[in-house]
Design a protein around this motif. Structure first.
Motif, PDB file in Angstrom:
ATOM      1  N   ALA A 157       0.835  -1.205   0.000  1.00  0.00           N
ATOM      2  CA  ALA A 157       0.000   0.000   0.000  1.00  0.00           C
ATOM      3  C   ALA A 157       0.869   1.254   0.000  1.00  0.00           C
ATOM      4  CB  ALA A 157      -0.922  -0.015   1.214  1.00  0.00           C
ATOM      5  N   VAL A 158       1.967   1.213   0.739  1.00  0.00           N
ATOM      6  CA  VAL A 158       2.891   2.342   0.751  1.00  0.00           C
ATOM      7  C   VAL A 158       3.489   2.565  -0.639  1.00  0.00           C
ATOM      8  CG1 VAL A 158       5.128   3.108   1.620  1.00  0.00           C
ATOM      9  CG2 VAL A 158       3.431   2.168   3.189  1.00  0.00           C
ATOM     10  N   LEU A 159       3.850   1.473  -1.315  1.00  0.00           N
ATOM     11  CA  LEU A 159       4.411   1.569  -2.666  1.00  0.00           C
ATOM     12  C   LEU A 159       3.459   2.312  -3.594  1.00  0.00           C
ATOM     13  CD1 LEU A 159       6.561   0.692  -4.793  1.00  0.00           C
ATOM     14  CD2 LEU A 159       5.243  -1.398  -5.099  1.00  0.00           C
ATOM     15  N   VAL A 160       2.181   1.930  -3.576  1.00  0.00           N
ATOM     16  CA  VAL A 160       1.192   2.567  -4.442  1.00  0.00           C
ATOM     17  C   VAL A 160       0.981   4.024  -4.047  1.00  0.00           C
ATOM     18  CG1 VAL A 160      -1.217   2.512  -5.184  1.00  0.00           C
ATOM     19  CG2 VAL A 160       0.060   0.372  -4.914  1.00  0.00           C
ATOM     20  N   TYR A 161       0.875   4.279  -2.747  1.00  0.00           N
ATOM     21  CA  TYR A 161       0.615   5.636  -2.259  1.00  0.00           C
ATOM     22  C   TYR A 161       1.716   6.604  -2.676  1.00  0.00           C
ATOM     23  CZ  TYR A 161       0.541   9.508   1.063  1.00  0.00           C
ATOM     24  OH  TYR A 161       0.575  10.749   1.624  1.00  0.00           O
ATOM     25  N   ILE A 162       2.978   6.214  -2.439  1.00  0.00           N
ATOM     26  CA  ILE A 162       4.090   7.109  -2.780  1.00  0.00           C
ATOM     27  C   ILE A 162       4.200   7.279  -4.290  1.00  0.00           C
ATOM     28  CG2 ILE A 162       6.574   7.463  -2.580  1.00  0.00           C
ATOM     29  CD1 ILE A 162       5.165   7.806   0.013  1.00  0.00           C
ATOM     30  N   TRP A 163       3.912   6.205  -5.035  1.00  0.00           N
ATOM     31  CA  TRP A 163       3.971   6.285  -6.501  1.00  0.00           C
ATOM     32  C   TRP A 163       2.968   7.312  -7.011  1.00  0.00           C
ATOM     33  CZ3 TRP A 163       5.195   1.338  -9.666  1.00  0.00           C
ATOM     34  CH2 TRP A 163       5.463   1.678 -10.992  1.00  0.00           C
ATOM     35  N   LEU A 164       1.758   7.304  -6.468  1.00  0.00           N
ATOM     36  CA  LEU A 164       0.737   8.250  -6.885  1.00  0.00           C
ATOM     37  C   LEU A 164       1.045   9.665  -6.405  1.00  0.00           C
ATOM     38  CD1 LEU A 164      -2.491   6.119  -6.262  1.00  0.00           C
ATOM     39  CD2 LEU A 164      -1.373   6.605  -8.450  1.00  0.00           C
ATOM     40  N   ARG A 165       1.633   9.788  -5.243  1.00  0.00           N
ATOM     41  CA  ARG A 165       1.884  11.108  -4.659  1.00  0.00           C
ATOM     42  C   ARG A 165       3.104  11.774  -5.278  1.00  0.00           C
ATOM     43  NH1 ARG A 165       0.453  13.770   0.171  1.00  0.00           N
ATOM     44  NH2 ARG A 165       2.051  15.185   0.964  1.00  0.00           N
ATOM     45  N   PHE A 166       4.126  10.983  -5.587  1.00  0.00           N
ATOM     46  CA  PHE A 166       5.342  11.550  -6.135  1.00  0.00           C
ATOM     47  C   PHE A 166       5.629  10.904  -7.504  1.00  0.00           C
ATOM     48  CE2 PHE A 166       5.708  11.784  -1.493  1.00  0.00           C
ATOM     49  CZ  PHE A 166       5.960  13.143  -1.329  1.00  0.00           C
ATOM     50  N   GLU A 167       6.817  10.336  -7.659  1.00  0.00           N
ATOM     51  CA  GLU A 167       7.194   9.583  -8.844  1.00  0.00           C
ATOM     52  C   GLU A 167       7.653   8.198  -8.409  1.00  0.00           C
ATOM     53  OE1 GLU A 167      10.044  11.488 -11.337  1.00  0.00           O
ATOM     54  OE2 GLU A 167       8.949  13.359 -11.461  1.00  0.00           O
ATOM     55  N   TRP A 168       7.834   7.314  -9.391  1.00  0.00           N
ATOM     56  CA  TRP A 168       8.184   5.942  -9.042  1.00  0.00           C
ATOM     57  C   TRP A 168       9.533   5.855  -8.348  1.00  0.00           C
ATOM     58  CZ3 TRP A 168      12.562   3.669 -10.992  1.00  0.00           C
ATOM     59  CH2 TRP A 168      13.144   4.251 -12.132  1.00  0.00           C
ATOM     60  N   GLN A 169      10.453   6.810  -8.660  1.00  0.00           N
ATOM     61  CA  GLN A 169      11.743   6.782  -7.977  1.00  0.00           C
ATOM     62  C   GLN A 169      11.579   7.040  -6.478  1.00  0.00           C
ATOM     63  OE1 GLN A 169      10.981   8.587 -10.704  1.00  0.00           O
ATOM     64  NE2 GLN A 169      12.718   8.793 -12.109  1.00  0.00           N
ATOM     65  N   PHE A 170      10.712   7.977  -6.131  1.00  0.00           N
ATOM     66  CA  PHE A 170      10.421   8.239  -4.722  1.00  0.00           C
ATOM     67  C   PHE A 170       9.813   6.998  -4.068  1.00  0.00           C
ATOM     68  CE2 PHE A 170      10.558  12.462  -6.538  1.00  0.00           C
ATOM     69  CZ  PHE A 170      11.052  13.276  -5.531  1.00  0.00           C
ATOM     70  N   SER A 171       8.923   6.351  -4.818  1.00  0.00           N
ATOM     71  CA  SER A 171       8.231   5.175  -4.287  1.00  0.00           C
ATOM     72  C   SER A 171       9.215   4.059  -3.949  1.00  0.00           C
ATOM     73  CB  SER A 171       7.197   4.680  -5.303  1.00  0.00           C
ATOM     74  OG  SER A 171       6.502   3.566  -4.817  1.00  0.00           O
ATOM     75  N   LEU A 172      10.134   3.788  -4.862  1.00  0.00           N
ATOM     76  CA  LEU A 172      11.114   2.728  -4.610  1.00  0.00           C
ATOM     77  C   LEU A 172      12.027   3.086  -3.443  1.00  0.00           C
ATOM     78  CD1 LEU A 172      12.162   1.591  -8.211  1.00  0.00           C
ATOM     79  CD2 LEU A 172      10.575   0.497  -6.617  1.00  0.00           C
ATOM     80  N   GLY A 173      12.392   4.352  -3.324  1.00  0.00           N
ATOM     81  CA  GLY A 173      13.215   4.779  -2.204  1.00  0.00           C
ATOM     82  C   GLY A 173      12.508   4.592  -0.870  1.00  0.00           C
ATOM     83  N   ALA A 174      11.223   4.965  -0.816  1.00  0.00           N
ATOM     84  CA  ALA A 174      10.459   4.829   0.430  1.00  0.00           C
ATOM     85  C   ALA A 174      10.283   3.362   0.804  1.00  0.00           C
ATOM     86  CB  ALA A 174       9.097   5.510   0.280  1.00  0.00           C
ATOM     87  N   VAL A 175       9.944   2.524  -0.181  1.00  0.00           N
ATOM     88  CA  VAL A 175       9.734   1.101   0.108  1.00  0.00           C
ATOM     89  C   VAL A 175      11.041   0.431   0.505  1.00  0.00           C
ATOM     90  CG1 VAL A 175       9.104  -1.105  -0.929  1.00  0.00           C
ATOM     91  CG2 VAL A 175       7.673   0.898  -1.298  1.00  0.00           C
ATOM     92  N   ALA A 176      12.151   0.816  -0.127  1.00  0.00           N
ATOM     93  CA  ALA A 176      13.451   0.261   0.267  1.00  0.00           C
ATOM     94  C   ALA A 176      13.743   0.592   1.723  1.00  0.00           C
ATOM     95  CB  ALA A 176      14.556   0.814  -0.635  1.00  0.00           C
ATOM     96  N   ALA A 177      13.404   1.808   2.148  1.00  0.00           N
ATOM     97  CA  ALA A 177      13.623   2.194   3.538  1.00  0.00           C
ATOM     98  C   ALA A 177      12.731   1.377   4.474  1.00  0.00           C
ATOM     99  CB  ALA A 177      13.342   3.689   3.722  1.00  0.00           C
ATOM    100  N   LEU A 178      11.479   1.132   4.082  1.00  0.00           N
ATOM    101  CA  LEU A 178      10.573   0.350   4.922  1.00  0.00           C
ATOM    102  C   LEU A 178      11.046  -1.091   5.056  1.00  0.00           C
ATOM    103  CD1 LEU A 178       7.039   1.590   3.794  1.00  0.00           C
ATOM    104  CD2 LEU A 178       8.454   2.407   5.659  1.00  0.00           C
ATOM    105  N   VAL A 179      11.433  -1.692   3.937  1.00  0.00           N
ATOM    106  CA  VAL A 179      11.945  -3.067   3.974  1.00  0.00           C
ATOM    107  C   VAL A 179      13.202  -3.126   4.835  1.00  0.00           C
ATOM    108  CG1 VAL A 179      12.922  -4.926   2.586  1.00  0.00           C
ATOM    109  CG2 VAL A 179      10.923  -3.678   1.753  1.00  0.00           C
ATOM    110  N   HIS A 180      14.057  -2.141   4.695  1.00  0.00           N
ATOM    111  CA  HIS A 180      15.276  -2.044   5.518  1.00  0.00           C
ATOM    112  C   HIS A 180      14.921  -2.052   7.003  1.00  0.00           C
ATOM    113  CE1 HIS A 180      18.094   0.587   7.774  1.00  0.00           C
ATOM    114  NE2 HIS A 180      19.039   0.019   7.064  1.00  0.00           N
ATOM    115  N   ASP A 181      13.927  -1.257   7.391  1.00  0.00           N
ATOM    116  CA  ASP A 181      13.552  -1.142   8.806  1.00  0.00           C
ATOM    117  C   ASP A 181      12.954  -2.450   9.328  1.00  0.00           C
ATOM    118  OD1 ASP A 181      14.347   1.450   8.446  1.00  0.00           O
ATOM    119  OD2 ASP A 181      12.325   2.280   8.350  1.00  0.00           O
ATOM    120  N   VAL A 182      12.066  -3.055   8.546  1.00  0.00           N
ATOM    121  CA  VAL A 182      11.410  -4.292   8.983  1.00  0.00           C
ATOM    122  C   VAL A 182      12.423  -5.426   9.094  1.00  0.00           C
ATOM    123  CG1 VAL A 182       9.739  -6.064   8.330  1.00  0.00           C
ATOM    124  CG2 VAL A 182       9.136  -3.648   8.107  1.00  0.00           C
TER     125      VAL A 182
END
Length: 322
Positions: A157-182
């Motif tokens: 859901a975060v991947l889709v949200y960030i993709w719609l809000r920004f660009e796909w590069q932002f989305s991949l960066g945010a999801v990479a950070a989330l996966v890193h944290d988990v």
């Protein structure tokens, strides 16, 4: 005089040691995965199965005395909590004793339950046992699948949200950070062998939300500065944006940690695993927003079409406002 955790204006270069920080993050992720595969997690009753005994007593519940009475039985993972249950009346003292399934058994044997009841009666002769419930391997297996699904869907859901809000590069960066944290949170639980139960899954989902909030704050400022400084190098824009939001990031993290550390010290054993996961998640979430999400964005680059009007520059969807 107001307390300042960071100076009002900073010009730190967060990418000066990019190879070191990104390499350390990659090594930590790989190490966490290896720990999970080779050592595994110390799963609690929720995931392994076991038995829950609900007690009632006219005397006050003494969790320490209960635990001391059960320790000689060698039952493994035993969780004792005092609970408030209005169905028992205002003058009753209710406790919940949770025992993990013993090796080779689907649930705690009747003989073991009888021994537990006898041991607790030695501490409190007036104690009664309101209910005994068992969690079998099928139920615990379903809980494992549901927990994995919950975390996966949250990240998707975060991947889709960030993709719609920004660009796909932002989305991949945010999801990479989330996966890193988990992954790092699972790794530290595997390393320290802290009990991993449904409360920790709740902590993981909370960490995802906290880390995302921190990342979105930085990314919002990045998008604003991409419009404002069209000729500035992306690395400089990212550094500027992180520095501008640094005071807010540090203040939020420190105030959150103050509350969590207080809970960890004073909250008791019942919530200690959950609070530890939250403390760790706040630390790595703050780190990943700066050194993982932004580093991924720098590596991928971002579309900067100068032929568009200002309000449309640097965004995927023409001039979409946050």
């Amino acid at each position: 005089m107001r307390l300042k955790l960071v100076p009002r204006e900073t010009t730190w270069d967060f990418f000066r040691i990019l190879r070191l920080t990104f390499g350390a993050s990659a090594a930590a992720v790989i190490g966490s995965i290896l720990l999970f595969l080779l050592v595994g997690l110390n799963f609690g009753i929720d995931f392994l199965g076991g038995t829950t005994i609900r007690t009632e007593s006219p005397a006050a519940v003494d969790v320490g005395a209960y635990r001391d009475a059960l320790t000689p039985l060698g039952l493994g993972d035993v969780t004792i909590t005092e609970v408030f249950d209005p169905t028992f009346g205002p003058d009753q003292n209710v406790a919940q004793v949770r025992i993990q399934a013993q090796p080779g058994q689907e649930s705690v044997a009747p003989e073991t339950i009888a021994a537990i009841e006898e041991a607790l009666r030695g501490v409190d002769p007036g104690i009664t046992f309101a209910s005994v419930e068992s969690v079998g391997p099928e139920v615990s297996g379903e809980l494992v699948r549901t927990a994995i699904l919950a975390v996966t869907l949250a990240i998707a859901a975060v991947l889709v949200y960030i993709w719609l809000r920004f660009e796909w590069q932002f989305s991949l960066g945010a999801v990479a950070a989330l996966v890193h944290d988990v992954v790092l949170t699972i790794g530290i639980f595997s390393l320290l062998q802290i009990r991993f139960d449904l409360a920790i899954i709740a902590a993981l989902l909370t960490i995802v939300g906290y880390s995302l909030n921190d990342t979105v704050v930085v990314f919002d400022r990045v998008r604003e500065n991409l419009r404002k400084y069209k000729q500035k190098d992306l690395r400089d824009v990212l550094n500027l944006s992180i520095n501008e939001t640094l005071s807010r990031t540090v203040m939020t993290s420190v105030t959150t940690l103050l509350a969590l550390v207080s809970l960890y010290v004073l909250g008791g054993d019942v919530i200690r695993g959950f609070v530890f996961a939250m403390i760790w998640g706040v630390i790595v979430g703050t780190y990943s927003s700066v050194f993982v999400a932004s580093a991924i964005l720098l590596w991928l680059g971002v579309k900067r079409d100068w032929s568009k009007p200002d309000q449309e520059a640097g965004t995927q969807f023409g001039g979409a406002q946050p």
